[in-house]
Scaffold this motif. Structure first.
Motif, PDB file in Angstrom:
ATOM      1  N   ALA A  75       0.685  -1.028  -0.181  1.00 19.83           N
ATOM      2  CA  ALA A  75       0.025   0.569   0.124  1.00 19.83           C
ATOM      3  C   ALA A  75       0.694   1.243  -0.540  1.00 19.83           C
ATOM      4  N   VAL A  76       1.883   1.494   0.423  1.00 18.55           N
ATOM      5  CA  VAL A  76       2.791   2.134   0.602  1.00 18.55           C
ATOM      6  C   VAL A  76       3.131   2.960  -0.514  1.00 18.55           C
ATOM      7  N   ARG A  77       3.689   1.661  -1.627  1.00 20.49           N
ATOM      8  CA  ARG A  77       4.278   2.079  -2.709  1.00 20.49           C
ATOM      9  C   ARG A  77       3.267   2.705  -4.418  1.00 20.49           C
ATOM     10  N   GLU A  78       1.754   1.760  -3.277  1.00 22.29           N
ATOM     11  CA  GLU A  78       0.702   2.064  -4.324  1.00 22.29           C
ATOM     12  C   GLU A  78      -0.004   3.201  -4.193  1.00 22.29           C
ATOM     13  N   SER A  79      -0.347   3.133  -2.524  1.00 20.34           N
ATOM     14  CA  SER A  79      -1.203   5.075  -2.505  1.00 20.34           C
ATOM     15  C   SER A  79      -0.124   5.950  -2.455  1.00 20.34           C
ATOM     16  N   VAL A  80       0.942   5.788  -1.636  1.00 21.99           N
ATOM     17  CA  VAL A  80       1.998   7.143  -0.849  1.00 21.99           C
ATOM     18  C   VAL A  80       2.190   7.839  -2.064  1.00 21.99           C
ATOM     19  N   PRO A  81       2.584   7.287  -3.032  1.00 17.90           N
ATOM     20  CA  PRO A  81       3.002   8.459  -3.732  1.00 17.90           C
ATOM     21  C   PRO A  81       2.843   9.280  -4.456  1.00 17.90           C
ATOM     22  N   GLY A  82       1.369   8.673  -4.870  1.00 16.35           N
ATOM     23  CA  GLY A  82      -0.083   9.409  -5.042  1.00 16.35           C
ATOM     24  C   GLY A  82      -0.804  10.752  -4.229  1.00 16.35           C
ATOM     25  N   CYS A  83      -1.084  10.334  -3.191  1.00 12.48           N
ATOM     26  CA  CYS A  83      -1.420  11.197  -2.275  1.00 12.48           C
ATOM     27  C   CYS A  83      -0.001  12.689  -1.835  1.00 12.48           C
ATOM     28  N   LEU A  84       1.074  11.960  -2.016  1.00 11.56           N
ATOM     29  CA  LEU A  84       2.048  12.873  -1.999  1.00 11.56           C
ATOM     30  C   LEU A  84       2.094  13.986  -2.913  1.00 11.56           C
ATOM     31  N   ALA A  85       2.329  13.507  -4.249  1.00 11.52           N
ATOM     32  CA  ALA A  85       1.833  14.552  -5.043  1.00 11.52           C
ATOM     33  C   ALA A  85       1.133  15.059  -5.016  1.00 11.52           C
ATOM     34  N   LEU A  86      -0.339  14.805  -4.101  1.00 12.65           N
ATOM     35  CA  LEU A  86      -1.488  15.144  -4.377  1.00 12.65           C
ATOM     36  C   LEU A  86      -1.533  16.887  -2.823  1.00 12.65           C
ATOM     37  N   GLY A  87       0.223  17.036  -2.458  1.00 18.85           N
ATOM     38  CA  GLY A  87       0.473  18.021  -0.948  1.00 18.85           C
ATOM     39  C   GLY A  87      -0.130  17.483  -0.503  1.00 18.85           C
ATOM     40  N   LEU A  88      -0.216  15.795   0.161  1.00 21.61           N
ATOM     41  CA  LEU A  88      -1.098  15.866   1.241  1.00 21.61           C
ATOM     42  C   LEU A  88      -0.044  15.343   2.407  1.00 21.61           C
ATOM     43  N   PRO A  89      -0.755  15.364   3.860  1.00 26.13           N
ATOM     44  CA  PRO A  89       0.481  14.238   5.001  1.00 26.13           C
ATOM     45  C   PRO A  89      -0.103  13.423   4.914  1.00 26.13           C
ATOM     46  N   VAL A  90       0.704  12.133   4.900  1.00 25.98           N
ATOM     47  CA  VAL A  90       0.598  10.535   5.460  1.00 25.98           C
ATOM     48  C   VAL A  90       1.233  10.199   6.169  1.00 25.98           C
ATOM     49  N   LEU A  91       0.218  10.244   6.814  1.00 26.47           N
ATOM     50  CA  LEU A  91       1.549   9.459   8.336  1.00 26.47           C
ATOM     51  C   LEU A  91       1.951   7.770   7.971  1.00 26.47           C
ATOM     52  N   ILE A  92       2.759   6.723   7.852  1.00 24.88           N
ATOM     53  CA  ILE A  92       3.262   6.097   7.672  1.00 24.88           C
ATOM     54  C   ILE A  92       3.207   5.041   8.664  1.00 24.88           C
ATOM     55  N   SER A  93       2.226   3.399   8.596  1.00 27.73           N
ATOM     56  CA  SER A  93       2.903   2.831   9.870  1.00 27.73           C
ATOM     57  C   SER A  93       4.603   1.605   8.587  1.00 27.73           C
ATOM     58  N   SER A  94       3.852   0.863   7.836  1.00 32.92           N
ATOM     59  CA  SER A  94       4.870   0.399   7.141  1.00 32.92           C
ATOM     60  C   SER A  94       6.202   1.193   6.572  1.00 32.92           C
ATOM     61  N   ILE A  95       6.771   0.955   7.271  1.00 39.09           N
ATOM     62  CA  ILE A  95       8.053   2.373   7.548  1.00 39.09           C
ATOM     63  C   ILE A  95       9.400   1.733   7.284  1.00 39.09           C
ATOM     64  N   GLY A  96       9.409  -0.283   7.261  1.00 34.95           N
ATOM     65  CA  GLY A  96       9.890  -1.006   6.444  1.00 34.95           C
ATOM     66  C   GLY A  96       9.854  -0.737   5.005  1.00 34.95           C
ATOM     67  N   ALA A  97       9.181  -0.769   4.518  1.00 33.13           N
ATOM     68  CA  ALA A  97       8.926   0.109   3.022  1.00 33.13           C
ATOM     69  C   ALA A  97      10.263   1.113   2.761  1.00 33.13           C
ATOM     70  N   LEU A  98      10.870   1.781   3.515  1.00 38.04           N
ATOM     71  CA  LEU A  98      11.123   2.831   3.195  1.00 38.04           C
ATOM     72  C   LEU A  98      13.400   2.468   3.103  1.00 38.04           C
ATOM     73  N   HIS A  99      13.385   0.779   3.103  1.00 37.79           N
ATOM     74  CA  HIS A  99      14.247   0.184   3.208  1.00 37.79           C
ATOM     75  C   HIS A  99      15.002   0.522   1.728  1.00 37.79           C
ATOM     76  N   ASP A 100      14.556   0.134   0.395  1.00 38.61           N
ATOM     77  CA  ASP A 100      14.254   0.150  -0.658  1.00 38.61           C
ATOM     78  C   ASP A 100      15.045   2.045  -1.139  1.00 38.61           C
ATOM     79  N   GLU A 101      16.618   1.857  -1.482  1.00 36.97           N
ATOM     80  CA  GLU A 101      16.685   3.332  -0.713  1.00 36.97           C
ATOM     81  C   GLU A 101      16.179   4.546  -2.013  1.00 36.97           C
ATOM     82  N   THR A 102      16.192   3.845  -3.350  1.00 33.85           N
ATOM     83  CA  THR A 102      15.829   4.566  -4.405  1.00 33.85           C
ATOM     84  C   THR A 102      13.763   5.258  -4.222  1.00 33.85           C
TER      85      THR A 102
END
Ligand SMILES: NC(=O)c1ccc[n+]([C@@H]2O[C@H](COP(=O)([O-])OP(=O)(O)OC[C@H]3O[C@@H](n4cnc5c(N)ncnc54)[C@H](O)[C@@H]3O)[C@@H](O)[C@H]2O)c1
Length: 268
Positions: A75-102
């Motif tokens: 869900a972080v990969r699928e929906s968070v980029p789009g929400c950020l692009a809309l200018g929204l603050p996004v609070l994420i719990s699945s932080i492990g997804a961020l281990h991918d540096e790119t």
């Protein structure tokens, strides 16, 4: 004052606890929506008065003040980029997804360009304020130990030739850096990723994964040592009654973060 508008991505155990608490909140209250995947089996459980959204365009129309992800790495990969692009603050719990540096760098760039903000929940852990404070210490040593009962790692134990039901002493499944741990157990190490991001990064954060037949819940042990002093923290979490894989405290931690997001007084 008008109701605060919040979208939750997914409606699983953690999201349901959050929705129940926010629905019960007093003035100004919350207007809530959940973003579900097409055909999601959660749709029938969404309470009356909570809007079910099916895509980013509907999120944009709902115009949330805050988006919360409690749905998983996908869900972080699928929906968070789009929400950020809309200018929204996004609070994420699945932080492990961020281990991918790119991927992480792309999220940061999207947040910068779109005016959104990526907020990382403390989740099942505490003490991240201290870890942030010492992150630039010259003599920093940060180690995290995850201690769980054998049932939580039965597949991994069997692969190593252990019978999970007959384990008589603790077995260390992994010892290495948070970078290596995230690659091996991506879905399980949200806490290690949170520590690495609060602290000195994935390479400089040590991780031990221990299976302990004496453990009753999910225990997190964090030890920090630097020229500023030491910290030793042990948190023993009760599993969520609706999803034993998640700790019950996580929804409460996210609710505390929601409170901070809207509060005129913020504890940093
Ligand atoms: N940071 C932490 O300490 C911590 C602790 C526990 C859990 N978590 C994270 O929270 C997540 C949710 O935990 P839970 O106990 O509520 O799990 P759960 O399995 O009960 O619920 C997850 C829900 O998300 C939905 N979902 C999955 N992918 C989706 C997507 N792309 N879009 C919309 N919905 C989607 C699923 O259908 C399911 O209903 C976990 O996957 C984990 O990554 C973080």
């Amino acid at each position: 004052m008008s109701a605060r508008r919040v979208v939750l991505i997914g409606y699983g155990a953690i999201a349901a606890d959050i929705v129940a608490a926010l629905r019960a909140a007093r003035e100004p209250g919350y207007a809530l929506a959940v973003l579900l995947r097409p055909g999601s089996s959660s749709a029938g459980r969404v309470p009356e008065g909570v809007a079910a959204l099916s895509g980013l365009d509907e999120v944009a129309t709902f115009a949330p003040d805050l988006v919360i992800e409690a749905a998983g790495h996908g869900a972080v990969r699928e929906s968070v980029p789009g929400c950020l692009a809309l200018g929204l603050p996004v609070l994420i719990s699945s932080i492990g997804a961020l281990h991918d540096e790119t991927f992480f760098a792309a999220l940061v760039a999207t947040a910068r360009d779109g005016g959104g903000r990526l907020l990382l929940a403390s989740g099942a852990l505490g003490g991240l304020d201290y870890v942030r404070a010492v992150r630039h210490a010259k003599q920093l040593e940060l180690r995290y130990q995850s201690r769980k009962p054998p049932a939580a790692w039965s597949g991994e134990l069997r692969a190593l030739g252990h019978d999970p039901a007959a384990l008589s002493r603790p077995v260390t499944l992994f010892s290495g850096t948070a970078r290596e741990a995230a690659a091996l157990y991506p879905q399980n190490l949200n806490v290690a990723a949170a520590l690495a991001l609060a602290g000195p990064g994935f390479e400089a954060t040590g991780v031990d994964v221990v299976c302990d037949p004496a453990a009753t819940g999910n225990t997190h042990v964090v030890t920090v040592s630097s020229e500023f002093g030491t910290m030793a923290l042990e948190i023993a979490n009760q599993p969520s009654p609706t999803n034993p894989k998640s700790s019950w405290i996580v929804a409460q931690a996210i609710l505390a973060a929601v409170d901070q997001h809207f509060s005129p007084v913020v504890m940093m």
